[in-house]
Write a protein that holds these residues in place. Structure first.
Motif, PDB file in Angstrom:
ATOM      1  N   LEU A 161     -24.318  -2.778 -44.599  1.00 53.51           N
ATOM      2  CA  LEU A 161     -24.921  -1.648 -43.886  1.00 53.51           C
ATOM      3  C   LEU A 161     -23.867  -0.630 -43.461  1.00 53.51           C
ATOM      4  O   LEU A 161     -24.120   0.583 -43.468  1.00 53.51           O
ATOM      5  CB  LEU A 161     -25.694  -2.164 -42.674  1.00 53.51           C
ATOM      6  CG  LEU A 161     -26.943  -3.002 -42.993  1.00 53.51           C
ATOM      7  CD1 LEU A 161     -27.547  -3.558 -41.715  1.00 53.51           C
ATOM      8  CD2 LEU A 161     -27.962  -2.189 -43.762  1.00 53.51           C
ATOM      9  N   THR A 162     -22.686  -1.111 -43.087  1.00 59.09           N
ATOM     10  CA  THR A 162     -21.603  -0.185 -42.730  1.00 59.09           C
ATOM     11  C   THR A 162     -21.191   0.664 -43.914  1.00 59.09           C
ATOM     12  O   THR A 162     -20.999   1.884 -43.798  1.00 59.09           O
ATOM     13  CB  THR A 162     -20.393  -0.969 -42.192  1.00 59.09           C
ATOM     14  OG1 THR A 162     -20.782  -1.751 -41.065  1.00 59.09           O
ATOM     15  CG2 THR A 162     -19.271  -0.020 -41.791  1.00 59.09           C
ATOM     16  N   ALA A 163     -21.048   0.030 -45.075  1.00 55.63           N
ATOM     17  CA  ALA A 163     -20.676   0.776 -46.279  1.00 55.63           C
ATOM     18  C   ALA A 163     -21.759   1.781 -46.661  1.00 55.63           C
ATOM     19  O   ALA A 163     -21.453   2.909 -47.082  1.00 55.63           O
ATOM     20  CB  ALA A 163     -20.418  -0.197 -47.424  1.00 55.63           C
ATOM     21  N   ILE A 164     -23.026   1.407 -46.522  1.00 52.75           N
ATOM     22  CA  ILE A 164     -24.124   2.335 -46.825  1.00 52.75           C
ATOM     23  C   ILE A 164     -24.063   3.552 -45.901  1.00 52.75           C
ATOM     24  O   ILE A 164     -24.254   4.697 -46.344  1.00 52.75           O
ATOM     25  CB  ILE A 164     -25.477   1.618 -46.708  1.00 52.75           C
ATOM     26  CG1 ILE A 164     -25.640   0.609 -47.848  1.00 52.75           C
ATOM     27  CG2 ILE A 164     -26.630   2.625 -46.729  1.00 52.75           C
ATOM     28  CD1 ILE A 164     -26.891  -0.237 -47.740  1.00 52.75           C
ATOM     29  N   TYR A 165     -23.788   3.308 -44.623  1.00 47.76           N
ATOM     30  CA  TYR A 165     -23.672   4.442 -43.706  1.00 47.76           C
ATOM     31  C   TYR A 165     -22.521   5.363 -44.107  1.00 47.76           C
ATOM     32  O   TYR A 165     -22.668   6.595 -44.120  1.00 47.76           O
ATOM     33  CB  TYR A 165     -23.472   3.956 -42.275  1.00 47.76           C
ATOM     34  CG  TYR A 165     -23.161   5.084 -41.312  1.00 47.76           C
ATOM     35  CD1 TYR A 165     -24.180   5.893 -40.826  1.00 47.76           C
ATOM     36  CD2 TYR A 165     -21.848   5.347 -40.924  1.00 47.76           C
ATOM     37  CE1 TYR A 165     -23.899   6.953 -39.970  1.00 47.76           C
ATOM     38  CE2 TYR A 165     -21.560   6.404 -40.065  1.00 47.76           C
ATOM     39  CZ  TYR A 165     -22.591   7.200 -39.593  1.00 47.76           C
ATOM     40  OH  TYR A 165     -22.309   8.257 -38.754  1.00 47.76           O
TER      41      TYR A 165
ATOM     42  N   SER B 282     -22.852   9.340 -43.465  1.00 46.51           N
ATOM     43  CA  SER B 282     -21.829   9.868 -42.555  1.00 46.51           C
ATOM     44  C   SER B 282     -21.501  11.330 -42.809  1.00 46.51           C
ATOM     45  O   SER B 282     -21.126  12.053 -41.873  1.00 46.51           O
ATOM     46  CB  SER B 282     -20.553   9.031 -42.678  1.00 46.51           C
ATOM     47  OG  SER B 282     -19.943   9.221 -43.940  1.00 46.51           O
ATOM     48  N   ASN B 283     -21.621  11.774 -44.076  1.00 44.27           N
ATOM     49  CA  ASN B 283     -21.305  13.174 -44.432  1.00 44.27           C
ATOM     50  C   ASN B 283     -19.906  13.574 -43.976  1.00 44.27           C
ATOM     51  O   ASN B 283     -19.677  14.706 -43.535  1.00 44.27           O
ATOM     52  CB  ASN B 283     -22.340  14.129 -43.829  1.00 44.27           C
ATOM     53  CG  ASN B 283     -23.727  13.907 -44.395  1.00 44.27           C
ATOM     54  OD1 ASN B 283     -23.887  13.633 -45.595  1.00 44.27           O
ATOM     55  ND2 ASN B 283     -24.744  14.004 -43.549  1.00 44.27           N
TER      56      ASN B 283
ATOM     57  N   GLY C  88     -18.340  12.815 -41.348  1.00 45.83           N
ATOM     58  CA  GLY C  88     -18.293  13.201 -39.936  1.00 45.83           C
ATOM     59  C   GLY C  88     -17.259  12.394 -39.168  1.00 45.83           C
ATOM     60  O   GLY C  88     -16.590  11.506 -39.692  1.00 45.83           O
ATOM     61  N   TRP C  89     -17.179  12.694 -37.874  1.00 49.03           N
ATOM     62  CA  TRP C  89     -16.141  12.048 -37.064  1.00 49.03           C
ATOM     63  C   TRP C  89     -16.398  10.545 -36.900  1.00 49.03           C
ATOM     64  O   TRP C  89     -15.455   9.764 -36.872  1.00 49.03           O
ATOM     65  CB  TRP C  89     -16.077  12.714 -35.689  1.00 49.03           C
ATOM     66  CG  TRP C  89     -17.305  12.504 -34.846  1.00 49.03           C
ATOM     67  CD1 TRP C  89     -18.406  13.290 -34.791  1.00 49.03           C
ATOM     68  CD2 TRP C  89     -17.544  11.402 -33.958  1.00 49.03           C
ATOM     69  NE1 TRP C  89     -19.337  12.764 -33.932  1.00 49.03           N
ATOM     70  CE2 TRP C  89     -18.833  11.607 -33.387  1.00 49.03           C
ATOM     71  CE3 TRP C  89     -16.814  10.279 -33.565  1.00 49.03           C
ATOM     72  CZ2 TRP C  89     -19.396  10.730 -32.472  1.00 49.03           C
ATOM     73  CZ3 TRP C  89     -17.361   9.402 -32.648  1.00 49.03           C
ATOM     74  CH2 TRP C  89     -18.637   9.619 -32.110  1.00 49.03           C
ATOM     75  N   LEU C  90     -17.673  10.166 -36.826  1.00 50.48           N
ATOM     76  CA  LEU C  90     -17.973   8.749 -36.673  1.00 50.48           C
ATOM     77  C   LEU C  90     -17.599   7.978 -37.938  1.00 50.48           C
ATOM     78  O   LEU C  90     -17.039   6.877 -37.868  1.00 50.48           O
ATOM     79  CB  LEU C  90     -19.457   8.553 -36.356  1.00 50.48           C
ATOM     80  CG  LEU C  90     -19.917   7.107 -36.137  1.00 50.48           C
ATOM     81  CD1 LEU C  90     -19.130   6.460 -35.008  1.00 50.48           C
ATOM     82  CD2 LEU C  90     -21.416   7.050 -35.858  1.00 50.48           C
ATOM     83  N   GLY C  91     -17.894   8.564 -39.089  1.00 43.45           N
ATOM     84  CA  GLY C  91     -17.512   7.913 -40.344  1.00 43.45           C
ATOM     85  C   GLY C  91     -16.006   7.772 -40.479  1.00 43.45           C
ATOM     86  O   GLY C  91     -15.505   6.734 -40.928  1.00 43.45           O
ATOM     87  N   LYS C  92     -15.266   8.803 -40.072  1.00 44.57           N
ATOM     88  CA  LYS C  92     -13.806   8.726 -40.132  1.00 44.57           C
ATOM     89  C   LYS C  92     -13.276   7.661 -39.180  1.00 44.57           C
ATOM     90  O   LYS C  92     -12.328   6.937 -39.501  1.00 44.57           O
ATOM     91  CB  LYS C  92     -13.204  10.088 -39.798  1.00 44.57           C
ATOM     92  CG  LYS C  92     -13.499  11.165 -40.843  1.00 44.57           C
ATOM     93  CD  LYS C  92     -12.879  12.490 -40.442  1.00 44.57           C
ATOM     94  CE  LYS C  92     -13.162  13.564 -41.488  1.00 44.57           C
ATOM     95  NZ  LYS C  92     -12.597  14.882 -41.103  1.00 44.57           N
ATOM     96  N   ALA C  93     -13.886   7.563 -38.000  1.00 47.06           N
ATOM     97  CA  ALA C  93     -13.448   6.555 -37.039  1.00 47.06           C
ATOM     98  C   ALA C  93     -13.720   5.144 -37.568  1.00 47.06           C
ATOM     99  O   ALA C  93     -12.868   4.250 -37.448  1.00 47.06           O
ATOM    100  CB  ALA C  93     -14.155   6.778 -35.705  1.00 47.06           C
TER     101      ALA C  93
END
Length: 372
Positions: A167-171, A176-177, A179-184
């Protein structure tokens, strides 16, 4: 394009210009045989052994082969052959340790694969019994409890880590596009990849110690520690597999009016399932041989424990460790060494079976294509 040469007493021989300057097919085998002979001779001068023989033979082949090919076909062909031989040499160097490990484990482990090892535990086994053991069939005590512990702890760790990692990889890929959350998340996943295994064990032990008491040692605590180690591997491998799925497949699904979650479930994941299954297998293989985190989370027991949520539990890595470091009979460690090698062979066999199972699962869920 061709010329005709005639030798006394022979018929005319037609030679094509396209075949001039090419090395004969027997040149490489002859160079290989010569390198083996010369390598053996050089090794004998400094004290013959197989390792130096192989090194000198490889050096002779890598030097003489490209020089002769370059003299016949030109410098470009010589440089090309040098790089080709270097690639082959690197492959051989990579395979030799693997073959050596497998051969060593098979040679030392097969004699210890007895019914006692596979069907009994170490409960009640003493050093006196090892002292009376005269052959592999006389060794009592086995690794059945360690096999049960390994399968149980690995099962719970896989059950927790795979959904979280998937699920993390899917997000990260689909939502994530950048975004800052995906980068974190990506940053912390990269940090978790380098966490020492003992730190994961201490984290799990401290977490459950705060909740249930400082002496909490169970198989589930060990599974949590292994989950911390598995999640980064599952995330990174799944992320890479999802990114290589062509965007055209997603766009075609969207064009048909399919919602995004269903596109991911029915198109993206089935397309990448083979790589995802391989990543999960890699993550399992990464943790199934861990010893340090299990020593501080699951403890060590000599009896069979089927309950991962209560009592100490032994795994194959900790079983091997204790058999080598603290033999059952210090005056006769051979039976303990026999058990350790046999347990190591069982551990490798489990990893191979998991790999085979992952391939079967990937094949079963892969998209169906029309065969020719």
């Amino acid at each position: 394009m061709s010329t005709t040469t005639t030798k006394p007493g022979t018929s005319p021989v037609r030679e094509s210009r396209l075949t001039r300057g090419q090395r004969p097919k027997w040149l490489i085998p002859v160079i290989g045989v010569g390198a083996i002979v010369v390598g053996a001779a050089i090794s004998a001068l400094i004290g013959f052994n197989i390792a130096t023989w192989a090194i000198f033979a490889a050096l002779v082949f890598l030097i003489v082969g490209p020089l002769l090919i370059g003299a016949i076909e030109g410098s470009r062909a010589g440089s090309d052959s040098l790089m080709t031989f270097l690639v082959y040499t690197a492959f051989i160097l990579a395979v030799i340790p693997l073959i050596s490990v497998i051969w060593t484990v098979l040679a030392n482990g097969i004699p210890g694969l007895t019914s006692n090892l596979l069907l009994t535990s170490m409960n009640g086994v003493t050093g006196a019994q090892d002292n009376f053991a005269e052959g592999p069939g006389d060794v009592v005590g086995g690794a059945y409890h360690a096999i049960v512990g390994t399968v149980s702890i690995t099962f719970w760790a896989t059950l927790m880590s795979v959904p979280i990692g998937l699920l993390t990889a899917i997000y990260l890929v689909e939502y994530s596009n950048n975004g800052w959350l995906g980068k974190a998340i990506t940053f912390f996943v990269d940090v978790m990849t380098g966490i020492p295994s003992i730190v994961a064990g201490l984290f799990a032990a401290a977490l459950f110690g705060m909740i249930f008491g400082p002496s909490t040692r169970t198989g589930f605590v060990a599974a949590v520690a292994l989950t911390v180690l598995m999640i980064p591997t599952v995330v990174k491998n799944t992320e890479e597999m999802l990114r290589i799925v062509p965007n055209e497949l997603r766009e075609a699904s969207y064009a048909l009016g399919v919602r995004k979650w269903r596109t991911i479930l029915k198109v993206v994941i089935p397309t990448a399932i083979s790589g995802i299954a391989s990543g999960v297998t890699l993550a399992i293989a990464r943790v199934i041989g861990e010893t340090a985190p299990l020593l501080v989370t699951a403890g060590f027991a000599t009896a069979i424990n089927w309950n991962s949520f209560s009592g100490w539990m032994t795994t194959l890595p900790t079983y091997i460790y204790y058999q080598i470091m603290t033999p059952t009979s210090p005056t006769n460690p051979d039976p303990s060494l026999q058990r350790a090698w046999a347990a190591a062979l069982i551990l490798i066999a489990i990893v191979m079976l998991l790999n085979l199972l992952a391939r079967l699962i990937a094949k079963a869920f892969a998209p169906k294509t029309s065969g020719r």
